[in-house]
Design a protein around this motif. Structure first.
Motif, PDB file in Angstrom:
ATOM      1  N   GLY A  11      49.877 -41.161  63.448  1.00  0.00           N
ATOM      2  CA  GLY A  11      50.796 -40.348  62.642  1.00  0.00           C
ATOM      3  C   GLY A  11      49.999 -39.395  61.783  1.00  0.00           C
ATOM      4  N   ALA A  12      49.900 -38.134  62.226  1.00  0.00           N
ATOM      5  CA  ALA A  12      49.085 -37.145  61.513  1.00  0.00           C
ATOM      6  C   ALA A  12      49.941 -36.312  60.574  1.00  0.00           C
ATOM      7  CB  ALA A  12      48.336 -36.266  62.518  1.00  0.00           C
ATOM      8  N   ILE A  35      45.787 -39.801  65.223  1.00  0.00           N
ATOM      9  CA  ILE A  35      46.609 -39.390  66.374  1.00  0.00           C
ATOM     10  C   ILE A  35      47.918 -38.789  65.878  1.00  0.00           C
ATOM     11  CG2 ILE A  35      47.811 -40.226  68.440  1.00  0.00           C
ATOM     12  CD1 ILE A  35      45.806 -42.624  68.316  1.00  0.00           C
ATOM     13  N   GLU A  38      52.586 -34.188  66.999  1.00  0.00           N
ATOM     14  CA  GLU A  38      52.817 -32.740  66.924  1.00  0.00           C
ATOM     15  C   GLU A  38      51.557 -31.970  67.318  1.00  0.00           C
ATOM     16  OE1 GLU A  38      55.082 -31.312  63.460  1.00  0.00           O
ATOM     17  OE2 GLU A  38      55.106 -33.397  62.826  1.00  0.00           O
ATOM     18  N   LEU A  48      58.962 -26.501  53.892  1.00  0.00           N
ATOM     19  CA  LEU A  48      59.735 -26.134  55.089  1.00  0.00           C
ATOM     20  C   LEU A  48      61.199 -25.849  54.798  1.00  0.00           C
ATOM     21  CD1 LEU A  48      58.355 -28.629  57.762  1.00  0.00           C
ATOM     22  CD2 LEU A  48      57.354 -26.484  56.943  1.00  0.00           C
ATOM     23  N   LYS A  50      61.935 -24.654  51.686  1.00  0.00           N
ATOM     24  CA  LYS A  50      61.866 -23.815  50.485  1.00  0.00           C
ATOM     25  C   LYS A  50      61.099 -22.527  50.808  1.00  0.00           C
ATOM     26  CE  LYS A  50      61.496 -28.151  47.854  1.00  0.00           C
ATOM     27  NZ  LYS A  50      61.091 -29.036  48.955  1.00  0.00           N
ATOM     28  N   ALA A  83      51.444 -42.223  70.382  1.00  0.00           N
ATOM     29  CA  ALA A  83      51.106 -43.632  70.643  1.00  0.00           C
ATOM     30  C   ALA A  83      52.374 -44.324  71.127  1.00  0.00           C
ATOM     31  CB  ALA A  83      50.577 -44.281  69.374  1.00  0.00           C
ATOM     32  N   ARG A 131      62.909 -30.942  60.396  1.00  0.00           N
ATOM     33  CA  ARG A 131      61.878 -31.923  60.036  1.00  0.00           C
ATOM     34  C   ARG A 131      60.484 -31.311  60.185  1.00  0.00           C
ATOM     35  NH1 ARG A 131      61.272 -36.494  56.946  1.00  0.00           N
ATOM     36  NH2 ARG A 131      59.197 -37.276  57.372  1.00  0.00           N
ATOM     37  N   ALA A 276      52.042 -46.923  55.880  1.00  0.00           N
ATOM     38  CA  ALA A 276      52.187 -46.157  54.636  1.00  0.00           C
ATOM     39  C   ALA A 276      53.105 -44.969  54.855  1.00  0.00           C
ATOM     40  CB  ALA A 276      50.805 -45.665  54.177  1.00  0.00           C
ATOM     41  N   ASP A 278      56.625 -42.588  54.669  1.00  0.00           N
ATOM     42  CA  ASP A 278      58.071 -42.723  54.916  1.00  0.00           C
ATOM     43  C   ASP A 278      58.435 -43.933  55.773  1.00  0.00           C
ATOM     44  OD1 ASP A 278      58.460 -40.339  53.574  1.00  0.00           O
ATOM     45  OD2 ASP A 278      59.484 -39.324  55.233  1.00  0.00           O
ATOM     46  N   GLU A 294      61.188 -42.163  50.713  1.00  0.00           N
ATOM     47  CA  GLU A 294      61.021 -41.070  51.699  1.00  0.00           C
ATOM     48  C   GLU A 294      60.604 -39.788  51.007  1.00  0.00           C
ATOM     49  OE1 GLU A 294      65.033 -40.868  52.927  1.00  0.00           O
ATOM     50  OE2 GLU A 294      64.894 -42.566  54.288  1.00  0.00           O
ATOM     51  N   ALA A 299      53.898 -40.653  50.144  1.00  0.00           N
ATOM     52  CA  ALA A 299      52.968 -40.458  51.274  1.00  0.00           C
ATOM     53  C   ALA A 299      51.582 -40.071  50.756  1.00  0.00           C
ATOM     54  CB  ALA A 299      53.508 -39.376  52.207  1.00  0.00           C
TER      55      ALA A 299
HETATM   56  C1  LIG Z   1      62.116 -30.069  55.116  1.00  0.00           C
HETATM   57  C2  LIG Z   1      61.601 -31.152  54.230  1.00  0.00           C
HETATM   58  C3  LIG Z   1      61.502 -30.930  52.852  1.00  0.00           C
HETATM   59  C4  LIG Z   1      61.034 -31.927  52.019  1.00  0.00           C
HETATM   60  N1  LIG Z   1      60.975 -31.683  50.677  1.00  0.00           N
HETATM   61  C5  LIG Z   1      60.544 -32.656  49.841  1.00  0.00           C
HETATM   62  C6  LIG Z   1      60.486 -32.411  48.438  1.00  0.00           C
HETATM   63  O1  LIG Z   1      60.843 -31.338  47.941  1.00  0.00           O
HETATM   64  N2  LIG Z   1      60.053 -33.416  47.639  1.00  0.00           N
HETATM   65  C7  LIG Z   1      59.665 -34.619  48.125  1.00  0.00           C
HETATM   66  O2  LIG Z   1      59.280 -35.491  47.344  1.00  0.00           O
HETATM   67  N3  LIG Z   1      59.693 -34.873  49.463  1.00  0.00           N
HETATM   68  C8  LIG Z   1      60.125 -33.920  50.327  1.00  0.00           C
HETATM   69  N4  LIG Z   1      60.189 -34.166  51.674  1.00  0.00           N
HETATM   70  C9  LIG Z   1      59.774 -35.491  52.198  1.00  0.00           C
HETATM   71  C10 LIG Z   1      58.284 -35.539  52.493  1.00  0.00           C
HETATM   72  O3  LIG Z   1      57.888 -34.404  53.198  1.00  0.00           O
HETATM   73  C11 LIG Z   1      57.984 -36.812  53.285  1.00  0.00           C
HETATM   74  O4  LIG Z   1      58.222 -37.894  52.428  1.00  0.00           O
HETATM   75  C12 LIG Z   1      56.573 -36.843  53.830  1.00  0.00           C
HETATM   76  O5  LIG Z   1      56.386 -35.820  54.774  1.00  0.00           O
HETATM   77  C13 LIG Z   1      56.266 -38.182  54.486  1.00  0.00           C
HETATM   78  O6  LIG Z   1      55.000 -38.139  55.029  1.00  0.00           O
HETATM   79  P1  LIG Z   1      54.536 -39.168  56.152  1.00  0.00           P
HETATM   80  O7  LIG Z   1      53.108 -38.835  56.433  1.00  0.00           O
HETATM   81  O8  LIG Z   1      54.889 -40.541  55.743  1.00  0.00           O
HETATM   82  O9  LIG Z   1      55.445 -38.879  57.429  1.00  0.00           O
HETATM   83  P2  LIG Z   1      55.697 -37.562  58.262  1.00  0.00           P
HETATM   84  O10 LIG Z   1      55.538 -36.364  57.416  1.00  0.00           O
HETATM   85  O11 LIG Z   1      57.010 -37.760  58.945  1.00  0.00           O
HETATM   86  O12 LIG Z   1      54.540 -37.557  59.346  1.00  0.00           O
HETATM   87  C14 LIG Z   1      54.505 -38.499  60.379  1.00  0.00           C
HETATM   88  C15 LIG Z   1      53.822 -37.876  61.571  1.00  0.00           C
HETATM   89  O13 LIG Z   1      53.617 -38.884  62.556  1.00  0.00           O
HETATM   90  C16 LIG Z   1      53.892 -38.353  63.839  1.00  0.00           C
HETATM   91  N5  LIG Z   1      54.242 -39.466  64.731  1.00  0.00           N
HETATM   92  C17 LIG Z   1      55.354 -40.222  64.711  1.00  0.00           C
HETATM   93  N6  LIG Z   1      55.303 -41.172  65.665  1.00  0.00           N
HETATM   94  C18 LIG Z   1      54.123 -41.015  66.316  1.00  0.00           C
HETATM   95  C19 LIG Z   1      53.488 -41.694  67.379  1.00  0.00           C
HETATM   96  N7  LIG Z   1      54.052 -42.749  67.976  1.00  0.00           N
HETATM   97  N8  LIG Z   1      52.294 -41.240  67.794  1.00  0.00           N
HETATM   98  C20 LIG Z   1      51.696 -40.189  67.180  1.00  0.00           C
HETATM   99  N9  LIG Z   1      52.251 -39.515  66.146  1.00  0.00           N
HETATM  100  C21 LIG Z   1      53.437 -39.930  65.720  1.00  0.00           C
HETATM  101  C22 LIG Z   1      55.039 -37.402  63.581  1.00  0.00           C
HETATM  102  O14 LIG Z   1      55.133 -36.460  64.622  1.00  0.00           O
HETATM  103  C23 LIG Z   1      54.635 -36.791  62.254  1.00  0.00           C
HETATM  104  O15 LIG Z   1      53.856 -35.642  62.434  1.00  0.00           O
HETATM  105  C24 LIG Z   1      60.656 -33.186  52.552  1.00  0.00           C
HETATM  106  C25 LIG Z   1      60.764 -33.417  53.929  1.00  0.00           C
HETATM  107  C26 LIG Z   1      61.234 -32.410  54.764  1.00  0.00           C
HETATM  108  C27 LIG Z   1      61.363 -32.668  56.237  1.00  0.00           C
END
Ligand SMILES: Cc1cc2nc3c(=O)[nH]c(=O)nc-3n(C[C@H](O)[C@H](O)[C@H](O)COP(=O)(O)OP(=O)(O)OC[C@H]3O[C@@H](n4cnc5c(N)ncnc54)[C@H](O)[C@@H]3O)c2cc1C
Length: 414
Positions: A11-12, A35, A38, A48, A50, A83, A131, A276, A278, A294, A299
């Motif tokens: 999850g990158a 890994i 995207e 994204l 804003k 994965a 997303r 770790a 979301d 979330e 994160a």
């Molecule tokens: C449009 C938008 C606006 C946001 N605005 C705010 C805000 O204003 N304030 C705030 O606090 N939060 C905001 N958030 C939420 C915040 O962006 C998320 O909480 C944060 O991105 C979580 O990060 P993460 O690394 O846990 O997961 P993610 O950002 O979801 O990244 C996970 C990554 O893992 C990859 N992945 C998934 N499964 C696999 C697999 N099996 N193999 C390989 N790769 C995989 C995915 O493709 C993704 O790239 C917003 C979210 C979005 C979508």
């Protein structure tokens, strides 16, 4: 720890990128593989909906690290790779190209994905979700064309997209069965303030009704609501929440309940495997329960804690939950966790769009939200984390410094 060890992060996104950065900063000298499904290297999602969506910043401004960072730190970035299988008994992750990786420690940061709506016509062209950066590009191009949009869902994503679309001059209608926007997070009293903010900016807020059907020939042209209205539109954005991406964890036999269950050290039910961001439902000693957050801040800070624990430390993740949102000229920060409360105390006048709202149970502050008021996150977090008894009148009194209500004022925010 030896330099022969392999640590794999699946999850990158932000959590994965910050974990990789921390592993190297803490001296991990083994093989480090990140890994990502995207095609893009890790980027921040908040812009994204804003400034990136409105075309005010470009792609380069949303990345977590410079392009050269991963190579410079000997982090193997495998992009466009998903994965698909996990065997924790032998420490093996299988990839969608048929290859796989042995690991000594694994971190799952697979994030979340938009919940899909199942109503007639949802497969029509012009019905969009948000997303990824590509989703934002598609939506941005729609905003460039102008016209009218119906936003389904008045949660954070729906509210921010509505604001950005209005700022770009589109006609915007928001549809949601709740009585006010952001009701689930903020309750009806504070949600009503956001309803007024959107209405003042010319958004039509259709609350208390859902979508019955999308209509059109190949592309959506109308939204039929549950209460019988027909809304003409050029396109639709659906923002009805997200669900954690737990497929890999389930396949690998990790305990999952909503998200991947982790303890306060972000360790899953399998030794050597962490989660770790979301996707993680984390045990918070402070709350005495598991919570899945979330938001960006979670994160940002969970990735590094997981990384340090992969290296043998036993750091506890116990930060007060925090998030922010920007809509029009209204910037807010929210700290804490309030699912049930007795009352809301407001400091300042919401009509001026400069105020702080506190959610209380008994004489304790559960959460606080500062709107267009800066530099108060630390004292708000102190009020929450010290569980200090507060008096409503002093809390609401602009002449009483928040710092004087909390016993300790040590910095704890970002
Ligand atoms: C449009 C938008 C606006 C946001 N605005 C705010 C805000 O204003 N304030 C705030 O606090 N939060 C905001 N958030 C939420 C915040 O962006 C998320 O909480 C944060 O991105 C979580 O990060 P993460 O690394 O846990 O997961 P993610 O950002 O979801 O990244 C996970 C990554 O893992 C990859 N992945 C998934 N499964 C696999 C697999 N099996 N193999 C390989 N790769 C995989 C995915 O493709 C993704 O790239 C917003 C979210 C979005 C979508």
């Amino acid at each position: 720890m030896t330099s022969e060890q392999t640590f794999v992060i699946v999850g990158a996104g932000l959590a994965g990128a910050k974990a990789a950065e921390t592993l190297r900063a803490e001296g991990f000298a083994g093989r480090l593989v990140l890994i990502g499904a995207e095609a893009e290297r890790p980027y921040e999602r908040p812009p994204l909906s804003k400034e990136y969506l409105r075309g005010e910043v470009g792609r380069e401004q949303v990345y977590v690290h410079d392009e050269g960072f991963y190579a410079e730190h000997d982090i193997e970035l495998q992009l466009g790779r998903t994965a698909v299988s996990l065997n924790t008994s032998i420490g093996y992750v299988g990839l969608d190209d048929g290859k796989g990786l042995r690991y000594d420690r694994l971190l799952v940061t697979t994030g979340a994905e938009p919940r899909r709506l199942e109503v007639p016509g949802v497969e029509l062209d012009g019905i969009l979700y948000l997303r990824n950066v590509e989703d934002s590009d598609v939506l941005r191009e729609r905003l460039d064309r102008g016209g009218s949009v119906v936003v389904i869902g008045a949660g954070w994503i729906g509210a921010e997209v509505a604001a950005s679309a209005r700022q770009r001059g589109l006609e915007v209608t928001v549809v949601d069965p709740a009585s006010v926007p952001l009701e689930r997070a903020l309750g009806s009293e504070v949600g009503a303030i956001y309803r007024d903010i959107h209405t003042d900016h010319g958004v039509q807020m259709l609350m208390g009704t859902g979508v019955a059907a999308f209509e059109g020939t190949t592309a959506v042209g109308r939204v039929r609501t549950g209460d019988g209205r027909v809304l003409g539109c050029d396109f639709v954005v659906i923002g009805v929440g997200v669900q954690p991406r737990t497929q890999l964890a389930l396949q690998g036999g990790l305990y999952v309940d909503d998200g991947i269950l982790v303890d306060e050290h972000l360790q899953t039910s399998k030794p050597g495997v962490y989660a770790a961001g979301d996707v993680a439902t984390t045990h918070y000693p402070f709350y005495g329960q598991r919570v899945r957050v979330e938001h960006w801040y979670n994160a940002l800070h969970q990735g590094p804690v997981a990384a340090r624990n992969m290296l043998g430390r036993s750091d506890v993740y116990d930060r007060v939950p925090y998030f922010f949102s920007d809509q029009y000229d209204v910037g807010m920060e929210y700290a804490g966790l309030a699912r049930r409360w007795d009352r809301v105390v407001v400091r300042g006048d919401p009509a001026t769009r400069e105020f702080i709202a506190f959610w209380l149970a008994g004489d304790r502050v559960l959460a606080g939200m500062n709107v267009n008021v800066s530099d108060v996150t630390n004292p708000i977090q102190e009020l929450i984390s010290t569980r200090v008894a507060v008096d409503d009148r002093r809390l609401a009194d602009l002449d009483v410094r928040l710092e004087d209500l909390a016993p300790v004022a040590e910095a704890s925010a970002a």
